[in-house]
Scaffold this active site. Structure first.
Site, PDB file in Angstrom:
ATOM      1  N   HIS A   1       2.930   4.337  -1.620  1.00  0.00           N
ATOM      2  CA  HIS A   1       2.863   5.087  -2.867  1.00  0.00           C
ATOM      3  C   HIS A   1       4.260   5.204  -3.491  1.00  0.00           C
ATOM      4  CE1 HIS A   1      -0.679   6.407  -0.605  1.00  0.00           C
ATOM      5  NE2 HIS A   1      -1.233   6.689  -1.763  1.00  0.00           N
TER       6      HIS A   1
ATOM      7  N   MET B   1       8.321   4.556   5.629  1.00  0.00           N
ATOM      8  CA  MET B   1       8.526   3.182   5.173  1.00  0.00           C
ATOM      9  C   MET B   1       9.808   3.048   4.365  1.00  0.00           C
ATOM     10  SD  MET B   1       6.215   1.535   6.610  1.00  0.00           S
ATOM     11  CE  MET B   1       6.810   0.010   5.898  1.00  0.00           C
TER      12      MET B   1
ATOM     13  N   ASP C   1      23.864 -11.415   4.543  1.00  0.00           N
ATOM     14  CA  ASP C   1      24.211 -12.196   3.358  1.00  0.00           C
ATOM     15  C   ASP C   1      25.713 -12.178   3.093  1.00  0.00           C
ATOM     16  OD1 ASP C   1      23.617 -13.584   0.782  1.00  0.00           O
ATOM     17  OD2 ASP C   1      24.397 -11.701  -0.049  1.00  0.00           O
TER      18      ASP C   1
ATOM     19  N   MET D   1       0.797  -1.221   0.000  1.00  0.00           N
ATOM     20  CA  MET D   1       0.000   0.000   0.000  1.00  0.00           C
ATOM     21  C   MET D   1       0.839   1.287   0.000  1.00  0.00           C
ATOM     22  SD  MET D   1      -2.906  -1.213  -0.325  1.00  0.00           S
ATOM     23  CE  MET D   1      -3.265  -2.964  -0.384  1.00  0.00           C
TER      24      MET D   1
END
Length: 239
Positions: free
Chosen positions: A154, A188, A203, A152
């Site tokens: 943008h 976010m 990693d 969700m």
């Protein structure tokens, strides 16, 4: 029946004093909490735990907006779950009418590891190459790709991303700063940059230390938009 229950609650006399009610958590004023619970128990399709919205009940309470999730009282104007509509379906928030403003977000996190692993990173002895510079690039790329990872979010025209690292004896602290001039914030993006940077470190180093732990990822600060400034206090990390 429902009408009798509403009458027993005497909502009409309380409507002016209680203009909004939080149906999801029953966070209404104490004078009506028990009566509201009684009302929901009398409703076959509702319960005090997961109550069904009832237009009559909300109308009598003087509610001005019908929503299923966390419609807080006027005494507690907390943010609502904007990504959930009145029917309970997820949605992308419509930001068309919002003004474009300068926005910033800063997030941080840590990856914990053995001291020997940290020393190898510091001395650039990992076979895959420069761990921190690879993680920095990964974090910047992740910030720009956030809308493709988080459903969700943008797509944003990000203006600046900065990822920094701070090493101590058994962990690396990661901090990401993101800036944009747009209609929605970049919290976010900053959080994603931190998370992907940490995953990249894992990693790059997992061949020598599979026990590394990623944690303490959180928003430190954001500014811009209608909600203005948020700054995390040190006590909030204790949650």
């Amino acid at each position: 029946d429902r009408t009798d229950a509403l009458e027993r609650m005497d909502i009409e006399k309380q409507a002016v004093a209680i203009p909004r009610a939080c149906i999801h958590c029953l966070a209404i004023r104490p004078i009506l909490r028990d009566r509201a619970a009684e009302f929901f128990r009398s409703n076959e399709k509702g319960s005090p735990v997961t109550p069904r919205l009832d237009r009559d009940f909300l109308t009598f309470c003087g509610a001005v907006k019908i929503e299923r999730h966390c419609m807080h009282s006027i005494d507690d104007p907390s943010p609502r779950f904007t990504h959930i509509d009145a029917s309970g379906s997820v949605r992308m928030v419509d930001v068309s009418e919002k003004a474009e403003t300068a926005r910033i977000a800063i997030a941080s996190g840590r990856i914990f590891m053995k001291p020997e692993t940290l020393a190898m990173i510091r001395d650039q002895r990992m076979k895959k190459g420069n761990v921190l510079e690879t993680a920095r690039i990964a974090g910047i790329l992740a910030a720009k790709k956030t809308s493709e990872l988080i459903p969700m979010c943008h797509p944003l025209n990000i203006r600046h991303v900065q990822v920094d690292f701070e090493m101590d004896t058994e962990s690396i602290r990661i901090e990401a700063l993101v800036k944009v001039t747009d209609k929605t914030g970049v919290e976010m993006e900053a959080l994603t940059a931190v998370a992907v940077s940490a995953l990249t470190i894992y990693d790059m180093c997992k061949a020598v230390d599979r026990g590394m732990v990623i944690g303490q990822i959180g928003l430190l600060e954001k500014d811009g938009g209608a909600s203005g400034l948020y700054r995390r206090s040190p006590d909030e990390w204790k949650r």
